[in-house]
Design a protein around this motif. Sequence first.
Motif: not given
Length: 363
Positions: A39-40, A92-95, A220-228, A260-263
């Motif tokens: 699911x990436x 969290x360090x990932x959800x 929620x997570x940003x993983x599936x948005x493209x930032x896994x 920093x990268x996520x921001x």
Amino acid sequence: MSRPNEMTKGPESLVREEIRALTAYHVAPAEGMVKLDAMENPYRLPPELAAQMGARLADVAVNRYPDPSGARLKRRLRETMGIDPALDLVLGNGSDEILQMVSLALAKPGACVLALEPSFVVYRLAAVAAGMRYAGVSLREDFTLDAEGLLGAIARERPALTWIAYPNNPTGNLFPRETILEAVRASPGVVAVDEAYYAFSGGATLLDEVGRHPNLVLVRTVSKLGLAGLRVGVAIAAPGWTRELEKLRMPYNVNALSAAAADLLLEHREVFDRQTAAIVAERARLEAALDALPRARRFPSAANFVLVRVPDAPRAFEALRQSGILVRTLHGSHPLLAHCLRLTVGTPDENTRMLEALAPALG
Ligand code: PMP
């Protein structure tokens, strides 16, 4: 070499029995494969944005610990996800790590965790790790929610924590919002709604309900948005929850580079919105192509993957693997998932290759 009297000091005798009975979350080796198993988001960062990220990361003071409050990243997540400033947030360090923290917080002696089945296997892993009792509530054969079954289990088990993935993994469907809210109202404990796939759900979310229920926690997570790869997840809840969950969050759980990268990257949300829209469009094409295969049964998806039942899943999985395509076979993981494959939506080219390899493997 251990001496004989030390033989009893190894993991076989020292690790808790229920942990030894678990199976670790399995991730298949994928080098050189078309990766449609996890699911990436299949799209990389645009080169200019990747370069900007490189410059931003070069600026991070890695000699220092990260900002323990994660204030800047939290602000960015609030803005990106439209989270009411009055709501509590925990990073969290990932959800995955959020699932662990929530479980630990609610693990009173004898406490029960309830989850729908089949769903995300980490709910059970986290419950067992926290020393909680786990009970599964089966979905119907077509993976729709048996509302009576769920409400009955809540009345019977009095769960401290109930997990509902919305949309659900690995089935891809959305359960009726009203039934989830009924479960929230009926439950003596927390109902945690896991919206890992919210970006693909066409706007279906319970975010607007969070402030109205003291026992509703959204994940929620940003993983599936493209930032896994960054490993950033978040719990969203009514005021009061941060104070408690913060005691279980390790002080520097989100590292400085990820923060920093996520921001920076979430400031360019339009990039991920475009990618997400492309994935949703491809999902429709993939669904139509699967529907045209007479021996495949495809289930409806509001996520970035599609569940399909084929005549012989191990054989189809192997045929795909031989063609260099890695998908997830769920055969054997739950009785309702017999001969099911979970296909992550890839790029148009990847999906075409997958479909071309799948069709002849169904005969
Ligand atoms: N919840 C669900 C329903 C998932 O499917 C996943 C990932 N497969 C996660 C949570 C965890 O995602 P992450 O740790 O990458 O945020």
